[in-house]
Write a protein that holds these residues in place. Sequence first.
Motif, PDB file in Angstrom:
ATOM      1  N   ARG A   1     -11.519  82.397 113.689  1.00 48.00           N
ATOM      2  CA  ARG A   1     -12.735  82.156 114.449  1.00 48.00           C
ATOM      3  C   ARG A   1     -12.411  81.494 115.770  1.00 48.00           C
ATOM      4  O   ARG A   1     -11.376  80.846 115.914  1.00 48.00           O
ATOM      5  CB  ARG A   1     -13.716  81.285 113.654  1.00 48.00           C
ATOM      6  N   ARG A   2     -13.326  81.672 116.741  1.00 48.09           N
ATOM      7  CA  ARG A   2     -13.126  81.121 118.077  1.00 48.09           C
ATOM      8  C   ARG A   2     -14.099  80.010 118.425  1.00 48.09           C
ATOM      9  O   ARG A   2     -13.827  79.208 119.288  1.00 48.09           O
ATOM     10  CB  ARG A   2     -13.303  82.244 119.112  1.00 48.09           C
ATOM     11  N   ASN A   3     -15.229  80.010 117.754  1.00 50.19           N
ATOM     12  CA  ASN A   3     -16.250  79.021 118.065  1.00 50.19           C
ATOM     13  C   ASN A   3     -15.844  77.665 117.502  1.00 50.19           C
ATOM     14  O   ASN A   3     -15.520  77.544 116.326  1.00 50.19           O
ATOM     15  CB  ASN A   3     -17.558  79.496 117.449  1.00 50.19           C
TER      16      ASN A   3
ATOM     17  N   ILE B   1     -17.512  75.045 116.758  1.00 50.57           N
ATOM     18  CA  ILE B   1     -18.361  74.492 115.698  1.00 50.57           C
ATOM     19  C   ILE B   1     -18.058  75.182 114.378  1.00 50.57           C
ATOM     20  O   ILE B   1     -18.007  74.540 113.323  1.00 50.57           O
ATOM     21  CB  ILE B   1     -19.829  74.635 116.093  1.00 50.57           C
ATOM     22  N   VAL B   2     -17.837  76.506 114.435  1.00 44.23           N
ATOM     23  CA  VAL B   2     -17.499  77.220 113.201  1.00 44.23           C
ATOM     24  C   VAL B   2     -16.126  76.766 112.703  1.00 44.23           C
ATOM     25  O   VAL B   2     -15.896  76.663 111.497  1.00 44.23           O
ATOM     26  CB  VAL B   2     -17.569  78.729 113.431  1.00 44.23           C
TER      27      VAL B   2
ATOM     28  N   PHE C   1     -15.011  73.794 112.937  1.00 50.86           N
ATOM     29  CA  PHE C   1     -15.268  72.547 112.231  1.00 50.86           C
ATOM     30  C   PHE C   1     -15.833  72.810 110.849  1.00 50.86           C
ATOM     31  O   PHE C   1     -15.489  72.129 109.882  1.00 50.86           O
ATOM     32  CB  PHE C   1     -16.233  71.689 113.039  1.00 50.86           C
ATOM     33  N   MET C   2     -16.718  73.819 110.760  1.00 53.30           N
ATOM     34  CA  MET C   2     -17.264  74.134 109.437  1.00 53.30           C
ATOM     35  C   MET C   2     -16.159  74.589 108.497  1.00 53.30           C
ATOM     36  O   MET C   2     -16.169  74.241 107.309  1.00 53.30           O
ATOM     37  CB  MET C   2     -18.314  75.236 109.564  1.00 53.30           C
ATOM     38  N   CYS C   3     -15.201  75.364 109.013  1.00 52.49           N
ATOM     39  CA  CYS C   3     -14.105  75.809 108.152  1.00 52.49           C
ATOM     40  C   CYS C   3     -13.274  74.612 107.684  1.00 52.49           C
ATOM     41  O   CYS C   3     -12.823  74.573 106.526  1.00 52.49           O
ATOM     42  CB  CYS C   3     -13.238  76.813 108.894  1.00 52.49           C
TER      43      CYS C   3
ATOM     44  N   GLU D   1     -14.442  71.665 107.229  1.00 49.91           N
ATOM     45  CA  GLU D   1     -15.253  71.036 106.193  1.00 49.91           C
ATOM     46  C   GLU D   1     -15.095  71.760 104.867  1.00 49.91           C
ATOM     47  O   GLU D   1     -15.057  71.137 103.796  1.00 49.91           O
ATOM     48  CB  GLU D   1     -16.724  71.054 106.606  1.00 49.91           C
TER      49      GLU D   1
ATOM     50  N   VAL E   1     -16.480  64.371 111.519  1.00 51.14           N
ATOM     51  CA  VAL E   1     -17.499  65.273 112.058  1.00 51.14           C
ATOM     52  C   VAL E   1     -18.236  64.623 113.209  1.00 51.14           C
ATOM     53  O   VAL E   1     -18.499  65.257 114.231  1.00 51.14           O
ATOM     54  CB  VAL E   1     -18.464  65.686 110.936  1.00 51.14           C
TER      55      VAL E   1
ATOM     56  N   LEU F   1     -17.849  66.477 116.710  1.00 47.41           N
ATOM     57  CA  LEU F   1     -19.004  67.108 117.337  1.00 47.41           C
ATOM     58  C   LEU F   1     -19.320  66.464 118.675  1.00 47.41           C
ATOM     59  O   LEU F   1     -19.760  67.155 119.610  1.00 47.41           O
ATOM     60  CB  LEU F   1     -20.206  67.053 116.399  1.00 47.41           C
ATOM     61  N   ALA F   2     -19.075  65.159 118.792  1.00 43.92           N
ATOM     62  CA  ALA F   2     -19.267  64.531 120.101  1.00 43.92           C
ATOM     63  C   ALA F   2     -18.282  65.097 121.117  1.00 43.92           C
ATOM     64  O   ALA F   2     -18.649  65.339 122.281  1.00 43.92           O
ATOM     65  CB  ALA F   2     -19.105  63.020 119.984  1.00 43.92           C
ATOM     66  N   ILE F   3     -17.044  65.343 120.684  1.00 46.10           N
ATOM     67  CA  ILE F   3     -16.064  65.940 121.602  1.00 46.10           C
ATOM     68  C   ILE F   3     -16.509  67.345 121.992  1.00 46.10           C
ATOM     69  O   ILE F   3     -16.445  67.739 123.165  1.00 46.10           O
ATOM     70  CB  ILE F   3     -14.672  65.954 120.936  1.00 46.10           C
ATOM     71  N   ILE F   4     -16.988  68.128 121.013  1.00 46.57           N
ATOM     72  CA  ILE F   4     -17.448  69.480 121.326  1.00 46.57           C
ATOM     73  C   ILE F   4     -18.606  69.424 122.318  1.00 46.57           C
ATOM     74  O   ILE F   4     -18.674  70.215 123.268  1.00 46.57           O
ATOM     75  CB  ILE F   4     -17.861  70.203 120.035  1.00 46.57           C
ATOM     76  N   MET F   5     -19.499  68.449 122.114  1.00 48.27           N
ATOM     77  CA  MET F   5     -20.628  68.333 123.038  1.00 48.27           C
ATOM     78  C   MET F   5     -20.152  68.018 124.448  1.00 48.27           C
ATOM     79  O   MET F   5     -20.658  68.577 125.425  1.00 48.27           O
ATOM     80  CB  MET F   5     -21.573  67.229 122.556  1.00 48.27           C
TER      81      MET F   5
ATOM     82  N   LEU G   1     -22.356  77.672 104.529  1.00 50.85           N
ATOM     83  CA  LEU G   1     -21.580  76.496 104.132  1.00 50.85           C
ATOM     84  C   LEU G   1     -22.434  75.545 103.297  1.00 50.85           C
ATOM     85  O   LEU G   1     -21.942  74.917 102.351  1.00 50.85           O
ATOM     86  CB  LEU G   1     -21.033  75.800 105.374  1.00 50.85           C
TER      87      LEU G   1
ATOM     88  N   ASP H   1     -18.953  84.435 118.281  1.00 53.62           N
ATOM     89  CA  ASP H   1     -17.589  84.564 118.749  1.00 53.62           C
ATOM     90  C   ASP H   1     -17.397  85.755 119.665  1.00 53.62           C
ATOM     91  O   ASP H   1     -18.117  86.738 119.592  1.00 53.62           O
ATOM     92  CB  ASP H   1     -16.666  84.743 117.547  1.00 53.62           C
TER      93      ASP H   1
END
Lengths: 99, 302
Positions: free
Chosen positions: A24-26, A28-29, A31-33, A35, A72, A76-80, B45, B93
């Motif tokens: 994946r490239r996103n 946020i996704v 991060f979900m992986c 998790e 998380v 997520l703050a870094i992603i933001m 998820l 993506d």
Amino acid sequence: MQPGYYIVLAALLFTIGAVGVLIRRNAIVLFMCIELMLNASNLALVTFGRINGTLDGQIMAFFVMVVAAAEVVVGLAIIMSIFRTRRSASVDDANLLRY
Amino acid sequence: MTAQLAVEAISTGEAWVFWTLGPLAVLAAIGMVVARNAVHSALFLVLVMLCLGVFYVVQSGPFIGLAQIIVYTGAIMMLFLFVLMLVGRDASDSLIEVLRGQRVAAILLGIGFAGLVATAFYRALQDVPAQGLQTANVPSNVHGIAALMFTRYIFAFEVTSALLITAATGAMILAHIERRRDQRQTQPERMRSRFAPGNYPGPKAGPGVYATSDSVATPARLPDGRHSERSVPQILPKRELTEAEAAPKGTASPFGRGAEYGGGSTVSRRSEYGGGAAGRPDDSAGNHVPAAPSVGQGGEGR
């Protein structure tokens, strides 16, 4: 059925999470992986605790949960903040350190 | 594993739960990885985490199971959804592979890794019975966890507080936008700019109920009779209505249908809001093929 099946399930979930991180490239996704991988390890810990007849596995899973929550929040703050400057959540776009 | 240790037999009900929810969890995890839309990934998820919470409860860990449901699906995944909504739903993506063949290699490696680890664990643990937590869970699971956490794991517990404080401080620092001193607006400046010419301080016109239409796609009328395109939700006509439905309804405007609607200001709005996130050609290439030329990328990205 034996509790080892839970461990096999945890291994499968962990692998799916790892493959997701790779393909994946996103951000946020991604991060979900991560998790998902943490959750799989939690399942393994709880099952190991049950196999051994102690509660240590559950306590370790609890600590993993706490660390995941902290991770998380910061991630997520870094992603933001990256999204705020680059208008993109794709990990391919954040290539400033590459050159 | 000696014979005098207590052996907990796994009940048929637990086997049913496992064989129902286990494949469901695996399927949801695969769905999370392959779903193009990030919101769908998040919901998949959530499903995986709920299944795992049930597994914890079944494996005589009701506290950790409920903590899983409350903390993970309740707090962490909602945080994910908040950030998804902030970042924008364009977060799907790109199909461009930066490294050639990376996806195929990753999937092959994943299959190999899963086969290796799962087979190893299966062969190692297929004959290992569970001792069960009946003795450890006396008088209850919460008592047992508390007794361990506040004695043997007290140091880790204390360190956790430092970790949480650090995380909260870090998130605040990262989310904070520092304004330079010369860019700070004082209250009088803010009020002057609010009432300055060019900015209308009153409430904006809303879409109205007219004799011919009560649709929210009906733009409000300005005092001079023109349509106010700001009163129509930008996202609504482009997504859910057909072109004919989204067209301004006739409210007998003296300036004709859609005098202002679709004019130059729409283009500027679109570039202002949607252009930054989704209108970029490089990150949305190949994701969204606009259904019609009139459906702009600004509408897709919100």
